[in-house]
Design an enzyme around this catalytic site. Structure first.
Site, PDB file in Angstrom:
ATOM      1  N   ARG A 104       1.978   2.364  -1.278  1.00 49.55           N
ATOM      2  CA  ARG A 104       2.514   3.660  -1.729  1.00 49.55           C
ATOM      3  C   ARG A 104       3.447   4.288  -0.698  1.00 49.55           C
ATOM      4  O   ARG A 104       4.185   5.219  -1.017  1.00 49.55           O
ATOM      5  CB  ARG A 104       1.364   4.614  -2.054  1.00 49.55           C
ATOM      6  CG  ARG A 104       0.677   4.306  -3.367  1.00 49.55           C
ATOM      7  CD  ARG A 104      -0.544   5.153  -3.606  1.00 49.55           C
ATOM      8  NE  ARG A 104      -1.665   4.732  -2.771  1.00 49.55           N
ATOM      9  CZ  ARG A 104      -2.910   5.215  -2.889  1.00 49.55           C
ATOM     10  NH1 ARG A 104      -3.160   6.132  -3.799  1.00 49.55           N
ATOM     11  NH2 ARG A 104      -3.875   4.773  -2.106  1.00 49.55           N
ATOM     12  N   HIS A 138       3.234  -1.826  -5.930  1.00 48.06           N
ATOM     13  CA  HIS A 138       3.482  -0.464  -6.396  1.00 48.06           C
ATOM     14  C   HIS A 138       4.951  -0.273  -6.752  1.00 48.06           C
ATOM     15  O   HIS A 138       5.285   0.398  -7.731  1.00 48.06           O
ATOM     16  CB  HIS A 138       3.046   0.530  -5.314  1.00 48.06           C
ATOM     17  CG  HIS A 138       3.058   1.955  -5.763  1.00 48.06           C
ATOM     18  ND1 HIS A 138       2.316   2.400  -6.836  1.00 48.06           N
ATOM     19  CD2 HIS A 138       3.723   3.036  -5.293  1.00 48.06           C
ATOM     20  CE1 HIS A 138       2.515   3.695  -7.004  1.00 48.06           C
ATOM     21  NE2 HIS A 138       3.371   4.111  -6.088  1.00 48.06           N
ATOM     22  N   LYS A 202       5.306  14.584 -15.731  1.00 45.41           N
ATOM     23  CA  LYS A 202       4.385  15.164 -14.759  1.00 45.41           C
ATOM     24  C   LYS A 202       5.144  15.618 -13.533  1.00 45.41           C
ATOM     25  O   LYS A 202       6.296  15.229 -13.295  1.00 45.41           O
ATOM     26  CB  LYS A 202       3.306  14.153 -14.359  1.00 45.41           C
ATOM     27  CG  LYS A 202       3.808  12.952 -13.560  1.00 45.41           C
ATOM     28  CD  LYS A 202       2.674  11.991 -13.242  1.00 45.41           C
ATOM     29  CE  LYS A 202       3.142  10.852 -12.344  1.00 45.41           C
ATOM     30  NZ  LYS A 202       2.065   9.908 -12.021  1.00 45.41           N
ATOM     31  N   ASP A 234      -6.695   5.443  -8.020  1.00 44.60           N
ATOM     32  CA  ASP A 234      -7.334   5.789  -6.749  1.00 44.60           C
ATOM     33  C   ASP A 234      -8.449   6.810  -6.998  1.00 44.60           C
ATOM     34  O   ASP A 234      -9.564   6.451  -7.322  1.00 44.60           O
ATOM     35  CB  ASP A 234      -6.298   6.302  -5.758  1.00 44.60           C
ATOM     36  CG  ASP A 234      -6.839   6.369  -4.332  1.00 44.60           C
ATOM     37  OD1 ASP A 234      -8.056   6.189  -4.142  1.00 44.60           O
ATOM     38  OD2 ASP A 234      -6.049   6.599  -3.407  1.00 44.60           O
ATOM     39  N   THR A 235      -8.158   8.093  -6.890  1.00 42.19           N
ATOM     40  CA  THR A 235      -9.203   9.099  -7.113  1.00 42.19           C
ATOM     41  C   THR A 235      -9.392   9.408  -8.590  1.00 42.19           C
ATOM     42  O   THR A 235     -10.359  10.068  -8.958  1.00 42.19           O
ATOM     43  CB  THR A 235      -8.876  10.403  -6.365  1.00 42.19           C
ATOM     44  OG1 THR A 235      -7.622  10.912  -6.839  1.00 42.19           O
ATOM     45  CG2 THR A 235      -8.791  10.158  -4.867  1.00 42.19           C
ATOM     46  N   GLY A 237      -7.764  11.351 -10.620  1.00 45.77           N
ATOM     47  CA  GLY A 237      -7.376  12.661 -11.119  1.00 45.77           C
ATOM     48  C   GLY A 237      -6.166  12.615 -12.028  1.00 45.77           C
ATOM     49  O   GLY A 237      -6.144  13.239 -13.096  1.00 45.77           O
TER      50      GLY A 237
END
Length: 326
Positions: A104, A138, A202, A234-235, A237
């Site tokens: 990333r 990525h 987004k 990843d997280t 969210g």
């Protein structure tokens, strides 16, 4: 089991870091070789020691390492393994990275920032890697960071096959999580019988990592089964927020499909509660029990890695694994 060999005694040897030995064993079984035994340990101050228990002289060495947390420890172990092979006179060393670390950080967003993905490529080369095999980078530009061949493989074949076998294609819409992955979504749409596409608009704050706001859907998703694709989770969210936006836009079901399940806390909890019908990832990274949840499906990337290693070893066509579309 014996290693592959040819008339000129070319010798394939497979090595594994300690981060994801189960994947390496799967690859070894598919290749009908064994993972070369080694001694690996950590000293009290955190230093890593590696020694291979068999001669590597003249071998075509393939070193598999995944990079879950603590990522930096496994990066250092991998570099040490490459150095040991180089000093042991391996003929060619291929770094097999199912998940490329620091991917990333592939460009500078602001001044005085590193390009860590390039640094990783430089470290691999310095440590002794002649070639890299990796899966779903990525960004494609990372291939150009390494001074040598890079075989960039794609898990789309495995993921698409799962969707084909489990969902009626006439009701499927492929959804990109942002405008930047529309090209990938187009490949998915083509593979899924020219399915319609949509994407989620987004916004991201460059000062705050792992926080993205999903705003609205661009495209028609009402009454559709949405296949929400990404390269990594990843997280959780961002992807969980995207599921919510799609549901609000009238999607009947949402299936998340991603190659790399990092699933840092609290991803498992978020994904389990986000309303997705299924979350499909591959095992490029190990998934411990606390990262698993009822709607999670894990596909094995081992057959793809084994095929790639075989083609590289036999000087075959890696592109041929994707019918020329890699």
């Amino acid at each position: 089991m014996t290693a592959f060999s040819t008339d000129n005694q070319k010798n394939l040897m497979l090595f594994s870091g300690r981060a994801h030995p189960e994947l390496a064993e799967e690859v070894a079984k598919a290749l009908d070789v064994h993972v070369t035994p080694q001694t690996a340990r950590d000293f009290a101050n955190g230093e890593t020691f590696v020694r291979f228990e068999e001669s590597v002289r003249g071998s075509d060495a393939f070193v598999i390492q995944s990079f879950p947390a603590p990522l930096n420890q496994w990066v250092m172990e991998h570099l040490i393994m490459l150095d040991a092979l180089k000093r042991g006179s391996a003929k060619r060393i291929t770094s097999v990275l199912p998940f490329y670390p620091y991917a990333r950080q592939d460009k500078k967003h602001r001044g005085r920032e590193p390009i860590s993905a390039r640094l990783i490529a430089d470290l691999l080369k310095t440590a002794g890697a002649d070639r890299i095999i990796t899966v779903d980078l990525h960004t494609d530009q990372i291939q150009g960071f390494f001074d040598g061949p890079v075989d960039h493989m794609h898990a789309q074949v495995q993921l698409v096959e799962h969707i084909r076998n489990n969902y009626p294609l006439e009701n499927v819409t492929v959804v990109s999580p942002d405008a930047g992955r529309v090209k990938v979504a187009e490949k998915w749409a083509n593979a899924l019988a020219d399915a319609p596409m949509a994407f989620i608009h987004k916004t991201r704050d460059p000062l705050v990592p792992n926080q993205v706001v999903a705003n609205r859907v661009v495209g028609e998703v009402e009454g559709r089964t949405c296949i929400l694709i990404d390269d990594m989770i990843d997280t959780g969210g961002t992807i969980a927020g995207a599921v919510n936006v799609l549901k609000e836009a009238g999607a009947t079901d949402v299936v998340i499909a991603a190659t790399h399940g990092i699933l840092s806390s609290p991803a498992a909890e978020r994904l389990a509660k986000c309303g997705a019908k299924e979350v499909v990832v591959t095992n490029t990274l190990p998934l411990t029990e606390e990262k698993k949840f009822p709607t999670l499906t894990v596909l094995s990337i081992a057959p793809l890695l084994a095929q790639t290693i075989r083609e590289v070893f036999e000087n075959g066509s890696v592109t041929g694994l994707f019918n020329g579309n890699a």
